[in-house]
Motif scaffolding. Structure first.
Motif, PDB file in Angstrom:
ATOM      1  N   UNK A 129       0.813  -1.222   0.000  1.00  0.00           N
ATOM      2  CA  UNK A 129       0.000   0.000   0.000  1.00  0.00           C
ATOM      3  C   UNK A 129       0.845   1.270   0.000  1.00  0.00           C
ATOM      4  N   UNK A 130       2.141   1.113  -0.098  1.00  0.00           N
ATOM      5  CA  UNK A 130       2.999   2.296  -0.042  1.00  0.00           C
ATOM      6  C   UNK A 130       2.742   3.203  -1.240  1.00  0.00           C
ATOM      7  N   UNK A 131       2.891   4.499  -1.010  1.00  0.00           N
ATOM      8  CA  UNK A 131       2.834   5.482  -2.097  1.00  0.00           C
ATOM      9  C   UNK A 131       4.256   6.020  -2.272  1.00  0.00           C
ATOM     10  N   UNK A 132       4.711   6.062  -3.516  1.00  0.00           N
ATOM     11  CA  UNK A 132       6.093   6.457  -3.790  1.00  0.00           C
ATOM     12  C   UNK A 132       6.097   7.701  -4.674  1.00  0.00           C
ATOM     13  N   UNK A 133       6.940   8.660  -4.339  1.00  0.00           N
ATOM     14  CA  UNK A 133       7.090   9.889  -5.125  1.00  0.00           C
ATOM     15  C   UNK A 133       8.577  10.152  -5.335  1.00  0.00           C
ATOM     16  N   UNK A 134       8.900  10.730  -6.484  1.00  0.00           N
ATOM     17  CA  UNK A 134      10.309  11.035  -6.767  1.00  0.00           C
ATOM     18  C   UNK A 134      10.562  12.533  -6.714  1.00  0.00           C
ATOM     19  N   UNK A 135      11.557  12.930  -5.929  1.00  0.00           N
ATOM     20  CA  UNK A 135      11.946  14.334  -5.864  1.00  0.00           C
ATOM     21  C   UNK A 135      13.425  14.454  -6.208  1.00  0.00           C
ATOM     22  N   UNK A 136      13.899  15.717  -6.265  1.00  0.00           N
ATOM     23  CA  UNK A 136      15.231  15.915  -6.827  1.00  0.00           C
ATOM     24  C   UNK A 136      16.414  15.775  -5.882  1.00  0.00           C
ATOM     25  N   UNK A 137      16.280  16.280  -4.661  1.00  0.00           N
ATOM     26  CA  UNK A 137      17.422  16.272  -3.745  1.00  0.00           C
ATOM     27  C   UNK A 137      16.962  16.208  -2.303  1.00  0.00           C
ATOM     28  N   UNK A 138      17.923  16.101  -1.391  1.00  0.00           N
ATOM     29  CA  UNK A 138      17.603  15.818  -0.004  1.00  0.00           C
ATOM     30  C   UNK A 138      16.888  16.947   0.725  1.00  0.00           C
ATOM     31  N   UNK A 139      17.425  18.151   0.643  1.00  0.00           N
ATOM     32  CA  UNK A 139      16.809  19.270   1.352  1.00  0.00           C
ATOM     33  C   UNK A 139      15.387  19.488   0.856  1.00  0.00           C
ATOM     34  N   UNK A 140      15.236  19.446  -0.453  1.00  0.00           N
ATOM     35  CA  UNK A 140      13.924  19.589  -1.076  1.00  0.00           C
ATOM     36  C   UNK A 140      12.949  18.525  -0.567  1.00  0.00           C
ATOM     37  N   UNK A 141      13.450  17.307  -0.467  1.00  0.00           N
ATOM     38  CA  UNK A 141      12.604  16.206  -0.025  1.00  0.00           C
ATOM     39  C   UNK A 141      12.212  16.395   1.432  1.00  0.00           C
ATOM     40  N   UNK A 142      13.176  16.712   2.274  1.00  0.00           N
ATOM     41  CA  UNK A 142      12.858  16.932   3.681  1.00  0.00           C
ATOM     42  C   UNK A 142      11.829  18.038   3.845  1.00  0.00           C
ATOM     43  N   UNK A 143      12.060  19.165   3.170  1.00  0.00           N
ATOM     44  CA  UNK A 143      11.156  20.305   3.324  1.00  0.00           C
ATOM     45  C   UNK A 143       9.751  19.966   2.842  1.00  0.00           C
ATOM     46  N   UNK A 144       9.658  19.271   1.722  1.00  0.00           N
ATOM     47  CA  UNK A 144       8.342  18.982   1.145  1.00  0.00           C
ATOM     48  C   UNK A 144       7.585  17.950   1.985  1.00  0.00           C
ATOM     49  N   UNK A 145       8.271  16.890   2.364  1.00  0.00           N
ATOM     50  CA  UNK A 145       7.612  15.851   3.156  1.00  0.00           C
ATOM     51  C   UNK A 145       7.178  16.412   4.512  1.00  0.00           C
ATOM     52  N   UNK A 146       8.079  17.108   5.158  1.00  0.00           N
ATOM     53  CA  UNK A 146       7.770  17.639   6.496  1.00  0.00           C
ATOM     54  C   UNK A 146       6.599  18.611   6.421  1.00  0.00           C
ATOM     55  N   UNK A 147       6.619  19.490   5.419  1.00  0.00           N
ATOM     56  CA  UNK A 147       5.522  20.433   5.255  1.00  0.00           C
ATOM     57  C   UNK A 147       4.187  19.721   5.030  1.00  0.00           C
ATOM     58  N   UNK A 148       4.237  18.600   4.349  1.00  0.00           N
ATOM     59  CA  UNK A 148       2.983  17.885   4.056  1.00  0.00           C
ATOM     60  C   UNK A 148       2.462  17.138   5.279  1.00  0.00           C
ATOM     61  N   UNK A 149       3.334  16.882   6.245  1.00  0.00           N
ATOM     62  CA  UNK A 149       2.941  16.077   7.405  1.00  0.00           C
ATOM     63  C   UNK A 149       2.608  16.914   8.637  1.00  0.00           C
ATOM     64  N   UNK A 150       2.957  18.190   8.603  1.00  0.00           N
ATOM     65  CA  UNK A 150       2.718  19.050   9.767  1.00  0.00           C
ATOM     66  C   UNK A 150       1.556  19.994   9.532  1.00  0.00           C
ATOM     67  N   UNK A 151       0.867  20.316  10.601  1.00  0.00           N
ATOM     68  CA  UNK A 151      -0.053  21.437  10.612  1.00  0.00           C
ATOM     69  C   UNK A 151       0.778  22.707  10.812  1.00  0.00           C
ATOM     70  N   UNK A 152       0.173  23.849  10.477  1.00  0.00           N
ATOM     71  CA  UNK A 152       0.942  25.095  10.493  1.00  0.00           C
ATOM     72  C   UNK A 152       1.570  25.412  11.848  1.00  0.00           C
ATOM     73  N   UNK A 153       0.947  24.995  12.928  1.00  0.00           N
ATOM     74  CA  UNK A 153       1.413  25.381  14.265  1.00  0.00           C
ATOM     75  C   UNK A 153       2.327  24.315  14.865  1.00  0.00           C
ATOM     76  N   UNK A 154       2.697  23.319  14.060  1.00  0.00           N
ATOM     77  CA  UNK A 154       3.522  22.236  14.588  1.00  0.00           C
ATOM     78  C   UNK A 154       4.973  22.347  14.124  1.00  0.00           C
ATOM     79  N   UNK A 155       5.862  21.697  14.872  1.00  0.00           N
ATOM     80  CA  UNK A 155       7.266  21.608  14.497  1.00  0.00           C
ATOM     81  C   UNK A 155       7.689  20.157  14.377  1.00  0.00           C
TER      82      UNK A 155
END
Lengths: 341, 341, 341, 341
Positions: free
Chosen positions: B52-78
């Motif tokens: 059931x895994x969903x797989x996405x391809x991104x370009x580099x590490x920082x980009x991936x961290x920022x995008x994934x983290x942003x998608x998993x957090x609410x605005x008021x979370x860290x």
């Protein structure tokens, strides 16, 4: 199925692939400080006739627009663009994600006019409450536009002139720059363009590269920490050489322009074929994207044989369709197209 | 000069290059919907044993961290991370650019402990004023860490257990994942890792690809509009096939693991050479990054022959140096190294 | 000089001042948990006939719009609003600062239409590339609008109906809510409005308070951590009682509506005076803001006696001027105005 | 129940209330351009002995910190602060919401040291990869600190000196500034403080006002569009006079300092009472906040009679408790406290 859907549905130009293979085993510096990137930057400066230009390589168009615009605006400023501009309509809010408003102007054939730009700025500074309004901080245009159309040299100079009058930098999105520079309808050369704006980018992804865009700050005017801003935007490639090698190749023996000219020539033949069949252009594009109005039944029939974009409904019985050529479009593709229209 | 500076100072593994050449002329869908990307996603799901895994391809590490983290957090979370984590220390504020705080925990050998994580969470919910504090919204660890070290299976399960207790998703940065999975010191397999976190990424750039990281949401738990979030972050590749082809190759015949195992083996030999010379490890890494304390004069001497990183001063007379192997490190490179130490 | 410039150029209604004085020495809880705030919230719930409503107090309009909208949108979504909406035109980019696009619709008398809203949404979901476009995530309207005009009950219900069809929450900016509710032209009561939207705010600053707006989530639908989101936006008052006391007073004996009705009545008399003098309305406003077209010489003459806003040039010889009444406008002010027109 | 919980659990100093009443009926300009704000700004400039200072009024502390910091940083920069600083720990991520990292330093009694600051900056510029790290863009300290402690004049000058060396502006959060300036332990006057930083704010909310903080850019160094930045942050008050009148009153006849001195004097008596009872300070604060370690049974007993904060557990049997005085604390309150300890 043969596709005229877009100019990024294939790999890269064979000369780029060859160069990637030749250089594959060599060790280099990273993050864009490798010898290929250095060489590519120098070639680009020379092609632009801008010895003081600063060149940076990023991965794709939206990323490039967001990073450059963020580096050129203050937090309280917005970017002025056509209402149909890529940054206004098709980048999922990447500019707003960076905190900036896209201030839209009306468009004609995908272009803004110097007159509308001046009217916006006069109105802004004429408004008593201007400090409650987003400050126009820079101007963004595309060359060619979303519709494949082109600013003329005089239109560009007029827009530049309003920008200078109001002290706003001018940034040109050149995702498909090559197709604009090599169009028979264009009176703008790369040096001319470079000398009449503050920053622009040379699109690689849509002009024969695997990925990559080359940002040019034309007169040493890059943000002093643009490198950090690239990194902060997640747009820095660890193996920066991947883009450097591609642009070094594209700017050797004018490959970049040769790719674009090839696509334009074939696009003009596609256009002629469709006109000869009695179809009408939705917009008269002199570059590698052709927009035609097709009756829906003809469209469905054609779709059995080739792939193309259904851009937008035109009326109840017809649709605007887009046909695009690229480095990979071949003579034989056109022959096939002729046979199925 | 021969370089042990890092694992991204070269091109890609030859099998990837070969595959890029073979597929270059074929037309495909774009933005990651091409057949190669589809195939690569399926291979990754199988390798992870996560149907059931969903797989996405991104370009580099920082980009991936920022995008994934942003998608998993609410605005008021860290996001909770080690104080030495890449996102805390070396990404130019990409996480904060998305509006989120990196909440740091102490580290030991680059790792956080389940105990420290629990203490943070107990303290947060025990604080009367917790609504004035940034909510811990997810946990980020790296495997291997910045120092090349590894969480054991039991350490991972303990951290996962605290996450579950507090209903926080666990995200693993696998920029160098292969080196962790194939280390002799590791008791964690890819399926085990995938089954004990909510999301992770399989690093391509540092494990033989030209660029690209594969994000895996392990149980159908990707944000429903993760695609748009990728685009908004400027992380969507028009020619998505570039990354799809690479991962399809990396996950054919276990190339990904073979590359990593090769580098690890050579790294262990580098380690032995340096230990035999009497140098001490700064940290005992079982993967492709080796951190040694070198007397400054020996370091300067060695730097005349090979390239390596000066990580940090150790004391007045010695420096922590990093030696890294990759897919491209050869037997002969080790022989040369042995001759110049 | 007597001023009709706006409705926030004075202090607060005397009953509020009296209440502030009476309560000044008492110690209370902070951050909005004081007894006055609690009482005010209950009174507002009752006035709205929404027993499940959640009420929060913030400081000013822009702050309230930015905080509420941020709490209701996902990161990749934008807010739909009239092109003349306060959030689109006069809030210095506060919405974009939070990362969100304001998606504009055409306006008629400051209002959007259900038809235009539906057309936007049909187009969005009909667009093949919709995932590259900012998702419409909520709808924002104002009551009364920037021009003092009002949605009718049926217009509101139609808009609500489109919102429900597309599952978009509807948020109403009520910076001048009272003037809308008490206008003779209005068929919308506070309970009706509350039952036909998901959130709205009751403007205090422009309706007799010193500061403060009351946000109402009408059916227990506030973000579960809206308190933290308020704090993150810098919108949380340590002495929350300052706003609580004011709203408790405004919602005692219908003071809020009495203030608004008073201002509306005087505004209608201002309108009649100006019409009787032969001036034409720029827009026919049934609330406390009156927009008239004045010949420039008459305008300059009048400006010697009273203060008012020059809203925008109408043509070369005349200007749109705005005259506003408030709680503090007195009979004698109108007599003076009559004497100087 | 009598409360020593904080300094913002009451209304405003009676002189402020009186002034609000006296001015209530007068019409003024808006958004901070009223005569009271203008007068207050001039009084503050004089009190600071900074004729070129620019003064702005905002609503509360978090809002002020976020807005000032955002105006002083470039997008890729962070703010350096103590790990216990309000912006690091208690503002729900308001700084990160603006895109900036809070770079933390160790604290001693709530204070950072010039030595630690220099070490951070030396390390940053000494790091080869410094462009991948968030740039320290300004320094933030509080006076008094979260623990009520004070920087000495020499400590402040040392920190300022490191800031100047690295060209970083110094910003002082003065949410409780008055209590610092009037403490017997302080050798810092308002002009001294103003002359040794680039910006600071004079807290109103916690020193006798209903709301409001006065930001002072000490030498004409405010961002040229700070007004727009305030608006963008939702921090602009339409009835700006509300804060202007309060600060005009606070800076008439040194009311601000009188309020603070009164609270400090009573706090010293509270301290003595608790010391006399044999309780120990958790930290030795010379201002209006007193932190004491209370055995848990004594704490529970006391909590039956008065309200105070339970700051943090000290050990299994005792708790750090906070007792705070303000303008409203009376002699009789202390007598009552004495009777119930």
């Amino acid at each position: 199925m043969l596709s005229f859907e877009c100019d990024y549905n294939n790999g890269c130009h064979p000369e780029i692939l060859k160069r990637l293979a030749e250089t594959n085993d060599l060790q280099t510096d990273t993050y864009g400080f490798d010898v290929y990137s250095t060489s590519a930057k120098q070639r680009i400066r020379e092609a632009c006739e801008c010895p003081d230009a600063q060149v940076f390589f990023l991965g794709g168009g939206t990323q490039t627009n967001a990073t450059v615009i963020d580096s050129m605006l203050q937090s309280y400023q917005g970017v002025v663009a056509a209402e149909t501009a890529h940054i206004a309509a098709h980048e999922s809010g990447a500019i707003e994600f960076g905190g900036h408003k896209v201030i839209t102007l009306p468009q004609q054939d995908g272009k803004i006019s110097a007159a509308d730009l001046r009217a916006l700025l006069v109105g802004f500074y004429g408004d008593e409450a201007y400090e409650h309004i987003v400050f126009p901080g820079m101007v963004y245009i595309t060359f060619p536009t979303e519709y494949g159309t082109l600013y003329s040299a005089s239109e560009l100079v007029e827009i530049e002139s309003v920008c200078k009058e109001y002290d706003l930098p001018l940034f040109i999105d050149g995702a498909r720059l090559g197709y604009g520079l090599t169009s028979d309808a264009s009176d703008i050369s790369l040096p001319f363009l470079a000398h009449h704006c503050d920053a622009f980018y040379i699109g690689g992804t849509k002009v024969g590269a695997l990925c990559g865009e080359a940002v040019v700050f034309t007169h040493g005017n890059a943000h002093p920490h643009f490198f950090s801003i690239i990194k902060q935007h997640g747009a820095l490639f660890a193996k920066g050489r991947l883009i450097g090698i591609q642009f070094d190749t594209l700017f050797t023996d004018s490959l970049y322009l040769r790719i674009a000219r090839h696509a334009n020539e074939l696009a003009m033949r596609v256009k002629k074929m469709l006109l000869d069949k009695g179809y009408k252009t939705f917009i008269d594009s002199p570059t590698n994207q052709q927009f035609f109005i097709l009756p829906n039944d003809a469209m469905e029939q054609l779709a059995k044989h080739i792939v193309f974009s259904r851009w937008a409904p035109y009326d109840d019985n017809s649709t605007v369709c887009r046909f695009v050529t690229s480095w990979s479009t071949k003579e034989s593709d056109l022959e096939y197209l002729a046979s199925v229209i």
